[in-house]
Motif scaffolding. Sequence first.
Motif, mmCIF file in Angstrom:
data_model
loop_
_atom_site.group_PDB
_atom_site.id
_atom_site.type_symbol
_atom_site.label_atom_id
_atom_site.label_comp_id
_atom_site.label_asym_id
_atom_site.label_seq_id
_atom_site.Cartn_x
_atom_site.Cartn_y
_atom_site.Cartn_z
ATOM 1 N N ARG A 9 0.849 -1.197 0.000
ATOM 2 C CA ARG A 9 0.000 0.000 0.000
ATOM 3 C C ARG A 9 0.885 1.247 0.000
ATOM 4 O O ARG A 9 1.978 1.223 0.551
ATOM 5 C CB ARG A 9 -0.902 0.021 1.227
ATOM 6 C CG ARG A 9 -1.890 -1.126 1.265
ATOM 7 C CD ARG A 9 -2.668 -1.118 2.531
ATOM 8 N NE ARG A 9 -1.715 -1.227 3.645
ATOM 9 C CZ ARG A 9 -2.055 -1.366 4.905
ATOM 10 N NH1 ARG A 9 -3.320 -1.374 5.251
ATOM 11 N NH2 ARG A 9 -1.161 -1.481 5.857
ATOM 12 N N PRO A 10 0.421 2.354 -0.583
ATOM 13 C CA PRO A 10 1.233 3.572 -0.627
ATOM 14 C C PRO A 10 1.679 4.051 0.758
ATOM 15 O O PRO A 10 2.792 4.513 0.919
ATOM 16 C CB PRO A 10 0.315 4.603 -1.285
ATOM 17 C CG PRO A 10 -0.706 3.811 -2.036
ATOM 18 C CD PRO A 10 -0.845 2.515 -1.299
ATOM 19 N N GLU A 11 0.817 3.878 1.769
ATOM 20 C CA GLU A 11 1.197 4.348 3.105
ATOM 21 C C GLU A 11 2.349 3.541 3.696
ATOM 22 O O GLU A 11 3.042 3.983 4.588
ATOM 23 C CB GLU A 11 0.001 4.355 4.060
ATOM 24 C CG GLU A 11 -0.686 3.025 4.249
ATOM 25 C CD GLU A 11 -1.837 2.771 3.293
ATOM 26 O OE1 GLU A 11 -2.642 1.891 3.591
ATOM 27 O OE2 GLU A 11 -1.947 3.439 2.257
ATOM 28 N N ASP A 12 2.583 2.329 3.182
ATOM 29 C CA ASP A 12 3.700 1.523 3.647
ATOM 30 C C ASP A 12 5.043 2.140 3.244
ATOM 31 O O ASP A 12 6.068 1.826 3.825
ATOM 32 C CB ASP A 12 3.613 0.098 3.101
ATOM 33 C CG ASP A 12 2.466 -0.696 3.728
ATOM 34 O OD1 ASP A 12 2.051 -0.344 4.852
ATOM 35 O OD2 ASP A 12 2.001 -1.645 3.088
ATOM 36 N N ASN A 13 5.038 2.999 2.237
ATOM 37 C CA ASN A 13 6.276 3.648 1.806
ATOM 38 C C ASN A 13 6.882 4.487 2.923
ATOM 39 O O ASN A 13 8.098 4.577 3.027
ATOM 40 C CB ASN A 13 6.034 4.523 0.566
ATOM 41 C CG ASN A 13 5.759 3.687 -0.667
ATOM 42 O OD1 ASN A 13 6.189 2.537 -0.759
ATOM 43 N ND2 ASN A 13 5.021 4.256 -1.593
ATOM 44 N N GLY A 14 6.054 5.100 3.748
ATOM 45 C CA GLY A 14 6.548 5.891 4.873
ATOM 46 C C GLY A 14 7.295 5.021 5.867
ATOM 47 O O GLY A 14 8.359 5.388 6.364
ATOM 48 N N LEU A 15 6.754 3.853 6.132
ATOM 49 C CA LEU A 15 7.407 2.919 7.043
ATOM 50 C C LEU A 15 8.723 2.433 6.448
ATOM 51 O O LEU A 15 9.745 2.378 7.139
ATOM 52 C CB LEU A 15 6.485 1.737 7.350
ATOM 53 C CG LEU A 15 7.066 0.663 8.268
ATOM 54 C CD1 LEU A 15 7.461 1.257 9.619
ATOM 55 C CD2 LEU A 15 6.062 -0.468 8.447
ATOM 56 N N GLU A 16 8.729 2.108 5.178
ATOM 57 C CA GLU A 16 9.962 1.657 4.527
ATOM 58 C C GLU A 16 11.013 2.765 4.508
ATOM 59 O O GLU A 16 12.194 2.503 4.716
ATOM 60 C CB GLU A 16 9.683 1.142 3.117
ATOM 61 C CG GLU A 16 8.944 -0.179 3.103
ATOM 62 C CD GLU A 16 9.600 -1.250 3.978
ATOM 63 O OE1 GLU A 16 10.826 -1.457 3.875
ATOM 64 O OE2 GLU A 16 8.879 -1.872 4.781
ATOM 65 N N LYS A 17 10.584 4.006 4.284
ATOM 66 C CA LYS A 17 11.513 5.148 4.336
ATOM 67 C C LYS A 17 12.138 5.268 5.717
ATOM 68 O O LYS A 17 13.329 5.497 5.859
ATOM 69 C CB LYS A 17 10.779 6.461 4.021
ATOM 70 C CG LYS A 17 10.736 6.849 2.601
ATOM 71 C CD LYS A 17 10.114 8.249 2.497
ATOM 72 C CE LYS A 17 9.933 8.642 1.063
ATOM 73 N NZ LYS A 17 9.257 9.924 0.938
#
Length: 171
Positions: A4-12
């Motif tokens: 999901r796009p919001e997972d990108n924040g966690l990966e960052k």
Amino acid sequence: MSGRPEDNGLEKLKTGVQDLINSCTTVEEQRIMYGNLRYKCSDWDSQDQSVTNIAIIYETPGGSTCQVNVEYDRRNAEFSFLGDELEGTIVTHEPERVLAALNAHIRAIPSRRLEQLYKQIDSWIAEGKTRSQLFSEFNKLLQAEFFGGRISITELKKGIQYALSYFSSSQ
């Protein structure tokens, strides 16, 4: 990972934390000065929550463990963590803001460790330890088995200067 796009924040955030820790622990002297700095991620899910916790862990001289936690609510793509003065919880959707706070905390670890060492020296002096006994205590900290509880050569030098300044001012 669901993608999901919001997972990108966690990966960052995970990538940023790993890079930050690597920048502080590449050589043994730094690893000691940063208290064997490391992190651990864990996930848990319940009916009410879907959370990833990132724990930043390090030790101070003598072996006291310190921890900073960032919680990521995967349902709301929201980070939360305690502010520097523990005055309250900061909530944000911005991984950059979390990284900035973690960077400030991590960069302050060497000074926190030195402050703890000075407190330990004050305690030893208050107990009436002699110079020779203090040097024995320093030696124990230099050779401690618990890596994060050791002191670095830099911390040793500053600790000796601190202790000697006490003895020279009390004569």
